[in-house]
Design an enzyme around this catalytic site. Structure first.
Site, PDB file in Angstrom:
ATOM      1  N   TRP A 198       0.819  -1.218   0.000  1.00  0.00           N
ATOM      2  CA  TRP A 198       0.000   0.000   0.000  1.00  0.00           C
ATOM      3  C   TRP A 198       0.848   1.262   0.000  1.00  0.00           C
ATOM      4  O   TRP A 198       0.495   2.248  -0.654  1.00  0.00           O
ATOM      5  CB  TRP A 198      -1.015  -0.013   1.143  1.00  0.00           C
ATOM      6  CG  TRP A 198      -1.937  -1.179   1.036  1.00  0.00           C
ATOM      7  CD1 TRP A 198      -2.077  -2.209   1.918  1.00  0.00           C
ATOM      8  CD2 TRP A 198      -2.825  -1.491  -0.060  1.00  0.00           C
ATOM      9  NE1 TRP A 198      -2.993  -3.126   1.443  1.00  0.00           N
ATOM     10  CE2 TRP A 198      -3.461  -2.706   0.244  1.00  0.00           C
ATOM     11  CE3 TRP A 198      -3.131  -0.850  -1.268  1.00  0.00           C
ATOM     12  CZ2 TRP A 198      -4.391  -3.298  -0.611  1.00  0.00           C
ATOM     13  CZ3 TRP A 198      -4.064  -1.445  -2.124  1.00  0.00           C
ATOM     14  CH2 TRP A 198      -4.678  -2.647  -1.789  1.00  0.00           C
ATOM     15  N   ASP A 258      -2.776   6.378   6.156  1.00  0.00           N
ATOM     16  CA  ASP A 258      -3.678   5.385   5.582  1.00  0.00           C
ATOM     17  C   ASP A 258      -4.068   4.438   6.709  1.00  0.00           C
ATOM     18  O   ASP A 258      -3.273   3.603   7.142  1.00  0.00           O
ATOM     19  CB  ASP A 258      -2.960   4.641   4.447  1.00  0.00           C
ATOM     20  CG  ASP A 258      -3.829   3.572   3.789  1.00  0.00           C
ATOM     21  OD1 ASP A 258      -4.955   3.343   4.270  1.00  0.00           O
ATOM     22  OD2 ASP A 258      -3.377   2.976   2.794  1.00  0.00           O
ATOM     23  N   LYS A 273     -13.050  -2.578   5.475  1.00  0.00           N
ATOM     24  CA  LYS A 273     -12.360  -3.425   6.438  1.00  0.00           C
ATOM     25  C   LYS A 273     -12.947  -3.266   7.835  1.00  0.00           C
ATOM     26  O   LYS A 273     -13.329  -4.234   8.448  1.00  0.00           O
ATOM     27  CB  LYS A 273     -10.861  -3.125   6.437  1.00  0.00           C
ATOM     28  CG  LYS A 273     -10.170  -3.819   5.267  1.00  0.00           C
ATOM     29  CD  LYS A 273      -9.245  -2.964   4.501  1.00  0.00           C
ATOM     30  CE  LYS A 273      -8.812  -3.671   3.217  1.00  0.00           C
ATOM     31  NZ  LYS A 273      -8.019  -2.816   2.362  1.00  0.00           N
TER      32      LYS A 273
HETATM   33  C1  LIG Z   1      -7.364  -2.322   1.374  1.00  0.00           C
HETATM   34  C2  LIG Z   1      -6.373  -1.251   1.546  1.00  0.00           C
HETATM   35  C3  LIG Z   1      -6.228  -0.223   0.592  1.00  0.00           C
HETATM   36  C4  LIG Z   1      -6.985  -0.196  -0.711  1.00  0.00           C
HETATM   37  O1  LIG Z   1      -8.313   0.078  -0.531  1.00  0.00           O
HETATM   38  P1  LIG Z   1      -9.319   0.237  -1.756  1.00  0.00           P
HETATM   39  O2  LIG Z   1     -10.521   0.793  -1.093  1.00  0.00           O
HETATM   40  O3  LIG Z   1      -9.508  -1.127  -2.347  1.00  0.00           O
HETATM   41  O4  LIG Z   1      -8.719   1.178  -2.742  1.00  0.00           O
HETATM   42  C5  LIG Z   1      -5.322   0.774   0.860  1.00  0.00           C
HETATM   43  N1  LIG Z   1      -4.584   0.784   1.991  1.00  0.00           N
HETATM   44  C6  LIG Z   1      -4.699  -0.189   2.916  1.00  0.00           C
HETATM   45  C7  LIG Z   1      -3.868  -0.126   4.168  1.00  0.00           C
HETATM   46  C8  LIG Z   1      -5.591  -1.230   2.728  1.00  0.00           C
HETATM   47  O5  LIG Z   1      -5.711  -2.200   3.644  1.00  0.00           O
END
Ligand SMILES: *Cc1c(COP(=O)(O)O)cnc(C)c1O
Length: 357
Positions: A100, A170, A194
């Site tokens: 990521w 993030d 998530k």
């Molecule tokens: C799943 C995830 C993403 C990507 O998310 P999307 O909504 O599919 O673009 C980005 N960063 C982290 C830490 C993630 O777990």
């Protein structure tokens, strides 16, 4: 009803009481005579839903008044580009902890220079690298970090002191799983799928003075100002996911807020890590002090046994525990909504599998 224990990394398990609430309201929300899916986002009833979602999130995260909360589309991945488009003038700092951060880096590089202050790539991202203040750029536009690394199961236990450089975080895979002081960050973003709700909405929490910095070349939809000025209603927001997120936030409140859920998360992760530390068959893949509360990767060291374990677990309704293809083995994602009983069932089955060998 045959519900499984779903250890998927995302989209992932939802609180059962939330699903039941949605089920009860899906045909007719309140006395509106229609489903939330059918509502105009401009209606008074929908306005009260999105307002409620925002105020619940502000409440459980303790979001200060000088931060805006935005509900956007495009996933966390769109933020990898939107953030530099709005906030990057020349150079940013970043810590590289996996896929990521790599993706975020690739997008940021379109807009300027990226200085990697530390990386854990040398050991397959199985630890959180030491952050040395001297490697930070005092003139960086911001510092980008991934608080929890979904694929590898690592987590930052400390937010670095960047000496005044804004931190962009993030938090896609661990928002609301433990207490964070929002005021330490310039911007927090997270895809909902998530730890918050269904896929389709991305939450951005941004300090107000960071809004309005984008140049004229930034498209309207990519400018935070557009969404901040219109209360996430410049265009049609992901109305249904926002509604469900609101129910999840209220569910967290009912469990004692984020401190309450953090305690449960520590208990759940503790159970699994304790077993891994004592098992002769299974072992965790992450350096102990950097272990995630949300994503727990583990291996037997033998790909055939891993495959056998995953297969047999499936017959016990323990689903989606195959590790990410870049790590192999197993990964149990134990987000907020995974009940303690689910983790107990997994550990019990691991014990059973181990003794039967
Ligand atoms: C799943 C995830 C993403 C990507 O998310 P999307 O909504 O599919 O673009 C980005 N960063 C982290 C830490 C993630 O777990």
């Amino acid at each position: 009803m045959n519900r499984v224990y779903n250890f998927s990394a995302g989209p992932s398990v939802m609180p059962e009481s939330v699903l039941e609430k949605v089920q009860g309201e899906v045909m007719n929300y309140g006395d509106s005579g229609m489903s939330v899916m059918e509502m105009s986002h401009r209606s008074a009833v929908y306005q009260s839903i999105i307002d409620g979602t925002e105020s619940s999130l502000r409440d459980i995260m303790g979001i200060p008044d000088n931060y805006k909360v935005l509900f956007l589309g495009g996933g966390a991945s769109t933020q990898f580009a939107m953030i530099p488009m709005n906030l990057m003038k020349k150079k940013i700092d970043m810590v590289h902890t996996g896929v990521w951060s790599k993706k975020a880096m690739a997008e940021a590089k379109r807009f300027g220079e990226v200085n990697v202050v530390a990386s854990s790539e040398d050991k397959g991202f199985t630890y959180i690298p030491e952050l040395d203040n001297n490697t930070f750029s005092p003139d960086a536009d911001y510092f980008h970090m991934t608080t929890n690394n979904t694929i590898y199961g690592t987590k930052f236990t400390q937010i670095p002191d960047t000496k005044g450089v804004d931190i962009v975080a993030d938090m896609s895979s661990n928002i609301l799983s433990e207490v964070y002081d929002v005021s330490k960050f310039g911007l927090i973003f997270a895809g909902a799928q998530k730890n918050m709700g269904p896929a389709g909405v991305t939450v951005v929490i941004i300090r107000e003075d960071l809004i309005g910095k984008a140049g004229d070349d930034v498209p309207t939809m990519m400018n935070y100002k557009t969404h901040a000025e219109k209360g996430s209603m410049f265009n049609t927001p992901p109305t249904f996911p926002i509604y469900v997120c609101g129910l999840v936030f209220d569910w967290i409140k009912s469990l004692g807020g984020v401190p309450g859920i953090q305690k449960i998360n520590e208990e759940k992760a503790g159970m699994l890590y304790d077993y891994l530390d004592n098992s002769k068959l299974f072992s965790g893949t992450v350096r102990k002090q950097d272990r995630s509360l949300m994503n727990v990767p583990f291996v037997t060291g033998d790909a055939d046994i891993d495959a056998q374990f995953i297969k047999e677990a499936g017959t016990k309704s323990l689903i989606n525990i195959k590790g990410h293809r870049s790590v192999g083995g197993m990964r149990a994602s134990i987000y907020n909504a995974m009940p303690v009983e689910g983790v107990k069932a997994l550990v019990d089955f691991m014990k059973e599998f181990e003794t039967s060998r």
